[in-house]
Motif scaffolding. Structure first.
Motif, PDB file in Angstrom:
ATOM      1  N   VAL A 195       0.839  -1.194   0.000  1.00  0.00           N
ATOM      2  CA  VAL A 195       0.000   0.000   0.000  1.00  0.00           C
ATOM      3  C   VAL A 195       0.872   1.241   0.000  1.00  0.00           C
ATOM      4  O   VAL A 195       0.631   2.195  -0.747  1.00  0.00           O
ATOM      5  N   LYS A 196       1.903   1.225   0.816  1.00  0.00           N
ATOM      6  CA  LYS A 196       2.814   2.368   0.877  1.00  0.00           C
ATOM      7  C   LYS A 196       3.466   2.617  -0.484  1.00  0.00           C
ATOM      8  O   LYS A 196       3.649   3.763  -0.903  1.00  0.00           O
ATOM      9  N   GLY A 197       3.785   1.532  -1.204  1.00  0.00           N
ATOM     10  CA  GLY A 197       4.377   1.671  -2.526  1.00  0.00           C
ATOM     11  C   GLY A 197       3.421   2.277  -3.527  1.00  0.00           C
ATOM     12  O   GLY A 197       3.809   3.082  -4.375  1.00  0.00           O
ATOM     13  N   VAL A 198       2.141   1.877  -3.453  1.00  0.00           N
ATOM     14  CA  VAL A 198       1.132   2.450  -4.346  1.00  0.00           C
ATOM     15  C   VAL A 198       1.023   3.957  -4.129  1.00  0.00           C
ATOM     16  O   VAL A 198       0.974   4.741  -5.078  1.00  0.00           O
ATOM     17  N   LEU A 199       0.984   4.378  -2.870  1.00  0.00           N
ATOM     18  CA  LEU A 199       0.877   5.802  -2.556  1.00  0.00           C
ATOM     19  C   LEU A 199       2.140   6.547  -2.989  1.00  0.00           C
ATOM     20  O   LEU A 199       2.067   7.678  -3.483  1.00  0.00           O
ATOM     21  N   ARG A 200       3.291   5.909  -2.827  1.00  0.00           N
ATOM     22  CA  ARG A 200       4.557   6.526  -3.260  1.00  0.00           C
ATOM     23  C   ARG A 200       4.558   6.728  -4.773  1.00  0.00           C
ATOM     24  O   ARG A 200       4.998   7.772  -5.278  1.00  0.00           O
ATOM     25  N   ARG A 201       4.041   5.737  -5.490  1.00  0.00           N
ATOM     26  CA  ARG A 201       3.984   5.847  -6.957  1.00  0.00           C
ATOM     27  C   ARG A 201       3.030   6.957  -7.376  1.00  0.00           C
ATOM     28  O   ARG A 201       3.286   7.701  -8.332  1.00  0.00           O
ATOM     29  N   GLN A 255      -3.835  10.308   2.815  1.00  0.00           N
ATOM     30  CA  GLN A 255      -3.729   9.783   4.174  1.00  0.00           C
ATOM     31  C   GLN A 255      -5.073   9.826   4.889  1.00  0.00           C
ATOM     32  O   GLN A 255      -5.417   8.908   5.650  1.00  0.00           O
ATOM     33  N   ARG A 256      -5.840  10.868   4.640  1.00  0.00           N
ATOM     34  CA  ARG A 256      -7.170  10.966   5.254  1.00  0.00           C
ATOM     35  C   ARG A 256      -8.039   9.797   4.827  1.00  0.00           C
ATOM     36  O   ARG A 256      -8.750   9.196   5.648  1.00  0.00           O
ATOM     37  N   LEU A 257      -7.989   9.429   3.559  1.00  0.00           N
ATOM     38  CA  LEU A 257      -8.816   8.330   3.060  1.00  0.00           C
ATOM     39  C   LEU A 257      -8.297   6.985   3.555  1.00  0.00           C
ATOM     40  O   LEU A 257      -9.088   6.095   3.899  1.00  0.00           O
ATOM     41  N   ILE A 258      -6.982   6.833   3.603  1.00  0.00           N
ATOM     42  CA  ILE A 258      -6.410   5.595   4.127  1.00  0.00           C
ATOM     43  C   ILE A 258      -6.824   5.396   5.587  1.00  0.00           C
ATOM     44  O   ILE A 258      -7.182   4.293   6.014  1.00  0.00           O
ATOM     45  N   ASP A 259      -6.807   6.481   6.352  1.00  0.00           N
ATOM     46  CA  ASP A 259      -7.230   6.403   7.755  1.00  0.00           C
ATOM     47  C   ASP A 259      -8.737   6.150   7.870  1.00  0.00           C
ATOM     48  O   ASP A 259      -9.186   5.351   8.703  1.00  0.00           O
ATOM     49  N   LEU A 260      -9.519   6.846   7.027  1.00  0.00           N
ATOM     50  CA  LEU A 260     -10.972   6.713   7.082  1.00  0.00           C
ATOM     51  C   LEU A 260     -11.406   5.276   6.848  1.00  0.00           C
ATOM     52  O   LEU A 260     -12.288   4.755   7.542  1.00  0.00           O
ATOM     53  N   PHE A 261     -10.766   4.614   5.868  1.00  0.00           N
ATOM     54  CA  PHE A 261     -11.155   3.255   5.507  1.00  0.00           C
ATOM     55  C   PHE A 261     -10.286   2.189   6.166  1.00  0.00           C
ATOM     56  O   PHE A 261     -10.416   1.004   5.855  1.00  0.00           O
ATOM     57  N   GLN A 262      -9.378   2.632   7.051  1.00  0.00           N
ATOM     58  CA  GLN A 262      -8.543   1.722   7.838  1.00  0.00           C
ATOM     59  C   GLN A 262      -7.781   0.737   6.961  1.00  0.00           C
ATOM     60  O   GLN A 262      -7.826  -0.487   7.161  1.00  0.00           O
ATOM     61  N   VAL A 263      -7.071   1.269   5.966  1.00  0.00           N
ATOM     62  CA  VAL A 263      -6.241   0.457   5.084  1.00  0.00           C
ATOM     63  C   VAL A 263      -4.837   0.370   5.672  1.00  0.00           C
ATOM     64  O   VAL A 263      -4.195   1.405   5.882  1.00  0.00           O
ATOM     65  N   PRO A 264      -4.321  -0.813   5.948  1.00  0.00           N
ATOM     66  CA  PRO A 264      -2.985  -0.955   6.534  1.00  0.00           C
ATOM     67  C   PRO A 264      -1.889  -0.636   5.512  1.00  0.00           C
ATOM     68  O   PRO A 264      -1.747  -1.338   4.510  1.00  0.00           O
ATOM     69  N   VAL A 265      -1.115   0.409   5.769  1.00  0.00           N
ATOM     70  CA  VAL A 265      -0.172   0.905   4.760  1.00  0.00           C
ATOM     71  C   VAL A 265       1.018  -0.015   4.549  1.00  0.00           C
ATOM     72  O   VAL A 265       1.656   0.017   3.477  1.00  0.00           O
ATOM     73  N   ASN A 266       1.362  -0.834   5.514  1.00  0.00           N
ATOM     74  CA  ASN A 266       2.540  -1.692   5.374  1.00  0.00           C
ATOM     75  C   ASN A 266       2.222  -3.072   4.800  1.00  0.00           C
ATOM     76  O   ASN A 266       3.120  -3.890   4.632  1.00  0.00           O
ATOM     77  N   ARG A 267       0.975  -3.298   4.507  1.00  0.00           N
ATOM     78  CA  ARG A 267       0.570  -4.607   3.989  1.00  0.00           C
ATOM     79  C   ARG A 267       0.669  -4.640   2.465  1.00  0.00           C
ATOM     80  O   ARG A 267       0.458  -3.627   1.786  1.00  0.00           O
ATOM     81  N   VAL A 273      -0.564  -5.307  -1.255  1.00  0.00           N
ATOM     82  CA  VAL A 273      -1.901  -5.102  -1.817  1.00  0.00           C
ATOM     83  C   VAL A 273      -2.630  -6.422  -2.007  1.00  0.00           C
ATOM     84  O   VAL A 273      -3.840  -6.513  -1.786  1.00  0.00           O
ATOM     85  N   THR A 274      -1.913  -7.466  -2.396  1.00  0.00           N
ATOM     86  CA  THR A 274      -2.563  -8.762  -2.607  1.00  0.00           C
ATOM     87  C   THR A 274      -3.067  -9.369  -1.303  1.00  0.00           C
ATOM     88  O   THR A 274      -3.878 -10.291  -1.319  1.00  0.00           O
ATOM     89  N   LYS A 275      -2.618  -8.862  -0.170  1.00  0.00           N
ATOM     90  CA  LYS A 275      -3.050  -9.368   1.138  1.00  0.00           C
ATOM     91  C   LYS A 275      -4.276  -8.608   1.668  1.00  0.00           C
ATOM     92  O   LYS A 275      -4.830  -8.947   2.712  1.00  0.00           O
ATOM     93  N   LEU A 276      -4.681  -7.572   0.961  1.00  0.00           N
ATOM     94  CA  LEU A 276      -5.827  -6.777   1.408  1.00  0.00           C
ATOM     95  C   LEU A 276      -7.141  -7.489   1.107  1.00  0.00           C
ATOM     96  O   LEU A 276      -7.241  -8.272   0.160  1.00  0.00           O
ATOM     97  N   SER A 277      -8.154  -7.183   1.904  1.00  0.00           N
ATOM     98  CA  SER A 277      -9.504  -7.640   1.587  1.00  0.00           C
ATOM     99  C   SER A 277     -10.016  -6.889   0.368  1.00  0.00           C
ATOM    100  O   SER A 277      -9.438  -5.868  -0.038  1.00  0.00           O
TER     101      SER A 277
END
Length: 292
Positions: free
Chosen positions: A94-100, A114-126, A128-132
């Motif tokens: 996730v962090k890589g996607v945001l960096r790109r 960052q506001r949206l990542i926090d709002l939807f509780q997306v883990p930035v260090n995970r 992407v294929t491990k996300l729900s």
């Protein structure tokens, strides 16, 4: 900054099917558009061509007066987020996607991302294929909105969200659009849920343009007629009925077609209430043939 779109005689054929059929469409910049169509209607193909994911071979597409294909200066200001999430690099976090996004989107807004990542509780260090599925949808939304691209297109990209999260997304989108106007196209099947956002609606069916108009003008093509059942039946005799409901002695009938002023006066005299047709009812009527 906002981008307009000018499409002329666009045709796309795949083996055995015409995905887009001689489509001509002009969209002004600085509006939120709803792009509606049944499965197989050509929506995703159309958005992919606008975003320059593939070359136009029959007809033309101009974005901001320019051909988008192989135009790096222009395409960095066009953002398409698809429900499939296929723009994610294999193994990316996730962090890589945001960096790109920060690197390749000149109008990128870190605070909004960052506001949206926090709002939807997306883990930035995970990864992407491990996300729900919902987290992947939320990530796509964050990228789409934080890009602040003058042309932002979301192709069913929020379907993985639960209802509360979707409504939170709609609120953020509208708020950010008001503060930072741009051209936004939302392709969706959740028509009534998202309809409040649309300034204009584009309906395509089997690759052809069926309707393009302001949302309220389009809804005025029909009406929901509510009142005493007998009066409703008499009033709607001979009209194209899209649906009806009854509760005790009260009946609601949705009809398609213009209702002239004199007929509206009659409706008032009979104690009937007329309101614009629901956008989803209108969509179903206009695309009721078998999809390609």
């Amino acid at each position: 900054m906002t981008f307009g779109i000018d499409i002329q005689n666009l045709t796309v054929r795949y083996p055995g099917v015409t995905a887009v059929d001689d489509l001509t469409l002009k969209l002004e910049g600085g509006k939120i558009y709803g792009l509606l169509g049944r499965n197989g209607s050509g929506k995703t193909t159309l958005l992919s061509l606008i975003a320059a994911f593939r070359r136009v071979t029959d007809g033309s597409i101009l974005v901001d007066g320019r051909v988008p294909f192989e135009n790096e200066e222009l395409t960095q200001d066009i953002c398409l987020v698809r429900e499939s999430g296929d723009t994610v690099v294999e193994g990316e976090s996730v962090k890589g996607v945001l960096r790109r996004g920060r690197r390749f989107r000149p109008r990128w807004d870190d605070d909004l991302a960052q506001r949206l990542i926090d709002l939807f509780q997306v883990p930035v260090n995970r990864g992407v294929t491990k996300l729900s599925r919902g987290q992947r949808s939320a990530l796509g939304i964050a990228v789409g909105l934080a890009s602040r691209a003058p042309l932002t297109m979301l192709d069913e990209s929020y379907l993985g969200l639960d209802a509360p999260s979707r409504y939170a997304f709609y609120d953020v989108l509208l708020e950010d659009y008001m503060e930072h106007p741009r051209t936004i196209i939302l392709s969706t099947h959740l028509i009534e849920e998202v309809a409040r956002l649309f300034e204009q609606v584009v309906i395509i069916d089997r690759g052809r343009l069926v309707a393009h108009d302001d949302t309220e003008t389009l809804r005025m093509r029909g009406a929901a007629v509510v009142g005493p059942a007998a009066a409703v039946d008499d009033f709607t005799t001979g009209m194209t009925v899209l649906g009806e409901q009854r509760l005790g002695g009260t009946k609601s009938v949705t009809v398609y077609g213009e209702i002239p002023a004199d007929a509206r006066t009659v409706a008032t005299d009979w104690g009937l209430e007329l309101s614009p047709v629901a956008l989803q009812d209108l969509f179903v009527h206009l695309t009721k043939g078998d999809p390609a």
